[in-house]
Design an enzyme around this catalytic site. Structure first.
Site, PDB file in Angstrom:
ATOM      1  N   SER A 134     -47.402 -22.389 -91.938  1.00 26.32           N
ATOM      2  CA  SER A 134     -46.903 -22.680 -92.190  1.00 26.32           C
ATOM      3  C   SER A 134     -45.385 -22.118 -93.316  1.00 26.32           C
ATOM      4  O   SER A 134     -46.916 -21.167 -94.152  1.00 26.32           O
ATOM      5  CB  SER A 134     -46.964 -24.388 -92.482  1.00 26.32           C
ATOM      6  OG  SER A 134     -46.020 -24.811 -93.038  1.00 26.32           O
ATOM      7  N   TYR A 147     -51.730 -31.905 -94.871  1.00 24.46           N
ATOM      8  CA  TYR A 147     -51.469 -31.013 -94.033  1.00 24.46           C
ATOM      9  C   TYR A 147     -50.635 -29.478 -94.740  1.00 24.46           C
ATOM     10  O   TYR A 147     -51.356 -28.679 -93.990  1.00 24.46           O
ATOM     11  CB  TYR A 147     -49.817 -30.676 -93.731  1.00 24.46           C
ATOM     12  CG  TYR A 147     -48.840 -29.895 -92.798  1.00 24.46           C
ATOM     13  CD1 TYR A 147     -49.562 -30.134 -91.577  1.00 24.46           C
ATOM     14  CD2 TYR A 147     -48.262 -28.615 -92.726  1.00 24.46           C
ATOM     15  CE1 TYR A 147     -49.071 -29.048 -90.463  1.00 24.46           C
ATOM     16  CE2 TYR A 147     -47.740 -28.813 -92.183  1.00 24.46           C
ATOM     17  CZ  TYR A 147     -47.975 -27.986 -90.888  1.00 24.46           C
ATOM     18  OH  TYR A 147     -46.920 -27.439 -89.773  1.00 24.46           O
TER      19      TYR A 147
END
Length: 276
Positions: A134, A147
């Site tokens: 990401s 996350y």
């Protein structure tokens, strides 16, 4: 030419779902895995080979890999680790057990599955291990500490593995999407409810905006948001190009963050980072 094979995790929706169908249409033999058997049944009904695999359950990973290798005669050309989830919330409100739980899926599961398949790729003399990271794997944002920490850890581990695999015909690759249309917010809701005691948080008033975004079902897109096919496009290059890149940015947000990381000081970067 021999049909190439790939194991993809997290195929029940979003990026994994799009990748599985697109690659199958391109002639790949796709083993599309999901955490829930009912999702696997749906994919099998759509013509895919689908098995249950949960990144938080080593036994399920061991069983899925064993079954796949029995079907292929002991070979597998590529792995795309994709399944992951988020726990929205301020770092000071995250119980440590919440972090332990998310690391099982987003980090330890990726590591275990990679270690299962590296010996296979060594033996056959080739392979590509691709991880869906990401923009949050190198650029932090508030309220996403759980996350972010898993993706930072993943990038560090895979950068190390890439260096260790130099000289071997096995490529270690990271894909780094920014905002992509998936069910990550919807899937994050039960984890938020389980772990974040927001009503007793010193940031209680600030959670109003977070919860509004988390439970927003209007369908409005985030700035720079792209469909899952944008990730699949980069995945195809990573799989099929003779010299794949070690990293693939996806979405304008990732490119902006990458440039900002290189040219801005930490303090300037912090000032320019959105609050939510």
């Amino acid at each position: 030419m021999t049909q190439k094979s790939i194991l993809i995790t997290g195929c029940s929706s979003g990026i994994g779902y799009d990748a599985a169908h697109t690659l199958a249409n391109r002639g790949w033999r796709v083993f599309a895995t999901c955490r829930k058997e009912e999702d696997c049944e749906q994919l099998r009904g759509e013509g895919l080979e689908s098995l249950r695999l949960d990144h938080a359950d080593e036994a399920s990973m061991d069983a899925a890999v064993a079954e796949i290798l029995s079907r292929t005669g002991g070979t597998l050309d590529a792995l795309f680790n994709n399944g992951a989830y988020a726990i929205p919330g301020a770092v000071e409100d995250l119980p440590t057990d919440a972090l332990r739980t998310i690391f099982e899926t987003n980090f330890f599961g990726y590591h275990h599955l990679t270690r299962l398949l590296l010996p296979v790729m060594r033996k056959q003399g080739h392979g590509r291990v691709i991880h869906n990271s990401s923009v949050l794997g190198f650029a932090a944002l508030p309220w996403r500490g759980a996350y972010v920490s898993t993706k930072f850890a993943l990038e560090g581990l895979m950068d190390t593995l890439r260096l260790e695999m130099r000289g071997m015909p096995i490529d270690i690759i990271l894909i780094e999407p920014g905002p992509v249309t998936t069910k990550i917010r919807e899937n994050a809701q039960p984890h938020f409810e389980r772990w974040i005691d927001w009503e007793n948080s010193p940031r209680r008033n600030l959670y109003a905006k977070l919860r509004e975004r988390l439970y927003d079902d209007s369908g409005d897109l985030d700035t720079f948001e792209l469909p899952p096919s944008a990730v699949t496009k980069k995945l195809i290059h990573a799989l099929e190009h003779p010299k794949p890149k070690p990293r693939y940015y996806v979405t304008t947000a990732t490119y902006i963050a990458g440039v900002a990381k290189r040219i801005l000081s930490t303090r300037v970067g912090d000032r320019l980072t959105p609050n939510g």
